[in-house]
Design a protein around this motif. Structure first.
Motif, PDB file in Angstrom:
ATOM      1  N   ALA B 398      35.926   1.025  18.292  1.00 48.86           N
ATOM      2  CA  ALA B 398      35.177   1.277  19.527  1.00 48.86           C
ATOM      3  C   ALA B 398      35.552   2.635  20.094  1.00 48.86           C
ATOM      4  O   ALA B 398      34.692   3.399  20.535  1.00 48.86           O
ATOM      5  N   ARG B 399      36.829   2.951  20.050  1.00 49.60           N
ATOM      6  CA  ARG B 399      37.283   4.224  20.603  1.00 49.60           C
ATOM      7  C   ARG B 399      36.651   5.390  19.857  1.00 49.60           C
ATOM      8  O   ARG B 399      36.052   6.293  20.461  1.00 49.60           O
ATOM      9  N   SER B 400      36.766   5.371  18.538  1.00 49.38           N
ATOM     10  CA  SER B 400      36.246   6.519  17.789  1.00 49.38           C
ATOM     11  C   SER B 400      34.734   6.601  17.914  1.00 49.38           C
ATOM     12  O   SER B 400      34.164   7.683  18.021  1.00 49.38           O
ATOM     13  N   SER B 401      34.090   5.431  17.934  1.00 51.59           N
ATOM     14  CA  SER B 401      32.635   5.425  18.016  1.00 51.59           C
ATOM     15  C   SER B 401      32.158   5.998  19.348  1.00 51.59           C
ATOM     16  O   SER B 401      31.242   6.828  19.395  1.00 51.59           O
ATOM     17  N   LEU B 402      32.807   5.582  20.434  1.00 48.57           N
ATOM     18  CA  LEU B 402      32.381   6.076  21.743  1.00 48.57           C
ATOM     19  C   LEU B 402      32.696   7.565  21.903  1.00 48.57           C
ATOM     20  O   LEU B 402      31.888   8.325  22.449  1.00 48.57           O
ATOM     21  N   LEU B 403      33.848   7.978  21.390  1.00 50.85           N
ATOM     22  CA  LEU B 403      34.191   9.405  21.478  1.00 50.85           C
ATOM     23  C   LEU B 403      33.149  10.245  20.764  1.00 50.85           C
ATOM     24  O   LEU B 403      32.750  11.315  21.223  1.00 50.85           O
ATOM     25  N   GLU B 404      32.703   9.743  19.621  1.00 51.32           N
ATOM     26  CA  GLU B 404      31.721  10.476  18.841  1.00 51.32           C
ATOM     27  C   GLU B 404      30.417  10.613  19.631  1.00 51.32           C
ATOM     28  O   GLU B 404      29.819  11.682  19.699  1.00 51.32           O
TER      29      GLU B 404
END
Lengths: 400, 512
Positions: B398-404
């Motif tokens: 979730a973190r990497s996806s939202l940051l992207e």
């Protein structure tokens, strides 16, 4: 595709302005020039090396890992070859078959000693008075320190072998499949599907029975069945990279397919591969300990960290030291590998253009991190009881 | 689309056949299915051995037996599955064994999957929004630790500290002063780092978090809540109000008074229904009643949204429906807790309710409230163990996806339009960030049916993993193959489903 903006120039050939993304807005241009100043005159490899060496968490983890490796192998020595079973040697003493290399610790993991403390409690008095049995003894009087060290050797051996073997397999199969496409790709990918669907535990169980406690053989076979995740990842990278101009240029210049694969495309995919290899390794240590815990991996009288926990799991209330130490070392090893992988990922990430300054507090992973990589865990049985979803299998690659 | 599914299915059938061939022969040649009989001292030993050889066709080579098995399995296509019998389970047909094991595995994994996804996505999002903050670093560190934990080790620790010591605590819930201090500190710091902002806001949120958590704990201890947990009408109103605030904050923002009213109205409706519902629960204690009421709950929410909404009926209906369903769950929990004192009298553990093994207390009889409390007590620990480890992965995703997503142009456009930060995050960024998560979830669920071998082993749970280990231990090939077939087929189906979901959610992807 998320990764099309990866390294734009082949590794080593890059100049200062690496990976500047097309279509950046003007606002960021000034920032970019500042960033470029930091990396000006450095090759791509040097930039990555610097980034990695300045990633503090990764450096600490790497140091801890090296200390653990040296410590575990030098303390109780090791056995080269053999099956891990015990046999009476020339001097009439029970010892593991194979060539025994002694270490500086005077006890070993298979001999029973007299109980020193009541119940075999640890003799370690904080801080530095270690005593005879710093980690304690089990009910039979075996030295837990020696057992944990030997178990760590075994787990580390399996981990590295799995990492190397599955990376090599994954690279070769993924590269061929992604580069040549067509029917080669179809056949190899269906083959990958077959391997991924065979439960790891079946193979582990059979191999555990045949080869007993030999960590090298177990590692080899675990490696042979854990490459599919890596293969899919490499294939995806190759599918994208083979359409690039520099590949066309190489082809026009008359380079052979082998040369293009290994000299031109592979260096550009190396970041993804290395990061995924570390993830594979941290998964491997958990798979090995889990297999051994279930009694399917490394088997008594030889020891692995998981096997020690399995042997003593009922003793938690009465002899907690039998339980804490092996578990602690599993966690520490897996944690170190994960941090090293995280540092590598940051170092290879083309979007992060700056080299972190020494005084900046950058401890942990940043940016786009997806920690659960493709670890060829079997489809059905999640041995480590973790989600086995493989981000690489997302339909991006298959269905476009 | 159809041709895509058909082609994928055909390819996977071939893959399954090849893989099943490998698994069958490996398993069949791995051990000796006659081992237990050969070691037995029964007078009719030879007879039993002959009987089993006859039943399992052991005189044939394993390749021939595989063909027989494949023939039986192929009948599944026409609805008459014949996967053979499991000798280790008293010649029970494998299909029956699979059905019961799959049921218990689904029970085990459903809750943990949902909890892991909800919390993982929430925490991952917060860390992405507070990137490079102390909270981010702390959570990242802890997810790495969780990711490195071997589940068998965690499970034993949970049994010790989550059950035995916790039960001791429940029997005599005295918390020392530093216990309160630690709780206050943890909640205060967490709330402070989530809210962020200038130092005055931070100090304020720290104070609110610390005081509120210590206050709630103090009230619970002083009223003897731990000995006799209840919710009651006051509890329903308080938790309902909290749910209303949190859900509206996320979905419409607290400035939208009509949304707050619509959501609050559903809480009031459930509070009013509470008394009559007790009669319903008493006279018709059935699971379908609960299901019907859940649908009613959605209906109440939608209705409330329609009444209060003007041109934003849909948003209000959605918000109110979520609040309504959650409040309904609190009402059910309230009813279940009514049997708590009675339950503690009748289970073997006299001083606490958290069980460490099995799925139910053997021989316990009671109405559905009893059974629900009983399964809760048994599900709690394995669920925590499974949640802890998959939580870490979802947080990272979730973190990497939202940051992207937050770096993309349309988010910048949304900000430039002057939308509130909440709208930008929840409406524009969050939804797009969830697309990859959705496919990962689909793949996960497909893989989870295989059961969690070690968790089931440690907590003595009779699920798929146990079935598989049992079959492998005794070289019961039919059992292993049944397991393999079911998990393989489910995984394949969910794989295809994941592709279709991805294509449905992301119009840039075409399934072909």
């Amino acid at each position: 595709m998320a990764r099309t903006d990866r390294t734009q120039t082949p590794l080593g050939a890059g100049t200062g302005a690496t990976g500047a993304m097309p279509g950046e807005l003007g606002v960021e241009e000034r920032e970019l020039t500042i960033e470029q100043r930091q990396t000006a005159g450095l090759s791509q490899g040097a930039i990555i090396r610097r980034r990695f060496f300045r990633h503090r968490a990764a450096m600490i983890a790497l140091a801890v890992l090296i200390i653990l490796i040296v410590f575990s192998f030098s303390s109780v020595g090791t056995v080269i070859g053999g099956t891990g079973r015990l046999a009476v040697n020339a001097e009439g003493i029970l010892a593991p078959n194979g060539w025994r290399v002694p270490g500086w610790w005077d006890k070993d993991w298979y001999t029973t000693y007299g109980q020193l403390n009541p119940g075999g409690a640890p003799t370690w008095v904080l801080p530095f008075n270690f005593g005879e049995f710093p980690f304690g003894q089990d009910t039979l009087g075996k030295d837990i320190f020696a057992r944990v060290m030997r178990g760590m050797q075994q787990s580390l051996t399996v981990m590295f072998i799995v990492g190397i073997v599955s990376t090599v397999f994954g690279i070769v199969i993924g590269a061929v499949s992604g580069f040549f496409r067509g029917w080669v790709d179809s056949i190899l990918m269906r083959f990958t599907d077959v391997v991924i669907i065979v439960p790891i535990i079946v193979l582990g169980a059979i191999l555990g029975r045949i080869f007993g406690g030999n960590a090298i053989v177990l590692g080899l076979f675990l490696g042979i069945i854990s490459w599919p995740g890596m293969a899919r990842l490499v294939r995806g990278e190759f599918l994208g990279l083979r359409e690039r101009e520099f590949v066309d240029a190489a082809r026009v210049a008359g380079a052979s397919s082998t040369r293009i694969i290994f000299k031109h495309i592979l260096p550009n995919a190396v970041g993804v591969i290395i990061v995924n290899a570390t993830l594979l390794m941290s998964a491997a240590i958990l798979i090995e300990t889990s297999l051994s815990y279930l009694g399917f991996g490394i088997q008594a009288p030889d020891v692995s960290l998981g096997q020690i926990i399995s042997e003593y799991k009922e003793a938690f209330r009465t002899r907690p030291w039998l339980f804490w130490w092996p578990g602690l070392f599993i966690v520490v090893i897996a944690l170190c590998i994960n941090f090293v992988g995280d540092g590598l990922r940051d170092a290879f990430d083309p979007r992060q253009k700056r080299i972190p300054r020494r005084n900046r507090r950058r401890f942990f992973g940043l940016g786009r991190t997806s920690i659960a990589g493709g670890t060829g865990t079997a489809v059905g049985t999640s041995i480590t009881d973790k989600p086995v979803a493989d981000p690489v299998t997302r339909p991006k690659k298959d269905t476009q | 689309m159809l041709s895509f599914v058909v082609r994928r299915l055909l390819a996977t059938v071939l893959v399954l056949v090849a893989a099943s061939f490998v698994v069958y022969n490996l398993t069949a040649n791995y051990g000796d299915p006659l081992a237990d009989l050969k070691g037995s001292k029964a007078p009719n030993r030879q007879e039993l051995i002959d009987q089993r050889i006859e039943m399992l066709n052991l005189n044939e080579p394993s390749i021939v037996r595989y063909v027989y098995w494949l023939g039986g399995a192929a009948k599944c296509l026409i609805g008459q599955c014949d996967l053979g019998q499991s000798y280790i389970r008293g010649n029970q047909p494998v299909t029956e064994a699979l059905a019961s094991a799959a049921g218990s595995t689904i029970q085990l994994i459903t809750v943990s999957t949902i909890v892991a996804i909800v919390f993982g996505v929430a925490v991952g999002m917060i860390t992405a929004l507070r990137q490079y903050s102390g909270f981010d670093y702390t959570v990242t560190f802890f997810t790495f630790v969780l990711y490195s934990l071997p589940v068998f080790w965690v499970a034993v620790l949970l049994k010790e500290f989550g059950a035995i010591r916790f039960n001791d605590f429940m029997a005599n819930p005295a918390i020392p002063w530093w216990g309160y201090a630690i709780v206050g500190l943890i909640f205060g710091v967490t709330l402070m780092s989530i809210v962020g902002g200038p130092s005055r806001t931070r100090l304020l949120s720290f104070g609110i978090g610390a005081v509120a958590s210590v206050g709630i704990l103090l009230v619970l201890v002083l009223t003897g809540w731990f000995q006799r947990p209840t919710v009651g009408i006051i509890g329903i109103l308080i938790t309902g109000a909290a749910i209303t605030v949190v859900v509206s904050l996320l979905s419409t923002g607290l400035k939208n008074r009509r949304a707050l009213m619509a959501a609050g109205a559903t809480v009031v409706v459930w509070a009013a229904l509470w008394q009559p519902l007790q009669f319903l629960f008493f006279y018709v204690p059935q699971y379908w009643v609960l299901l019907v009421l859940a649908i009613v709950a959605i209906g109440i929410g939608v209705l409330s949204g329609m009444v209060f909404g003007r041109d934003d009926k849909r948003e209000l209906a959605r918000t109110a429906a979520i609040v309504s369903v959650l409040t309904y769950l609190v009402v059910v929990v309230d009813r279940v807790l009514l049997v708590f004192p009675d339950y503690t009298q009748r289970i073997p553990l006299k001083n606490g309710i958290i069980a460490t093994i099995g799925a139910t207390t053997p021989g316990l009889r009671g109405d559905i409230w009893f059974q629900m409390l009983d399964s809760f007590a048994h599900l709690l620990l394995p669920t925590i163990a499974l949640t802890l480890i998959s939580f870490a992965a979802y947080t990272r995703y979730a973190r990497s996806s939202l940051l992207e997503v937050m770096n993309l142009d349309y988010v910048r456009t949304a900000r430039a339009k002057g939308l509130t930060e909440r709208t930008v995050i929840m409406r524009h960024a969050f939804r797009n960030a969830m697309i990859p998560i959705a496919t990962i979830v689909a793949l996960d669920i497909g893989a989870l049916i295989g059961g969690a071998v070690i968790t089931e082993e440690v907590f003595a749970w009779q699920g798929m993993g146990q079935l598989f280990v049992q079959g492998l231990d005794h070289t019961d090939v039919n059992l292993v193959m049944g397991f393999f077939l079911l998990t393989g087929v489910v995984a394949v189906i969910f794989n295809i489903l994941a592709d279709i979901v991805y294509a449905a959610l992301d119009p840039r992807i075409r399934v072909s």
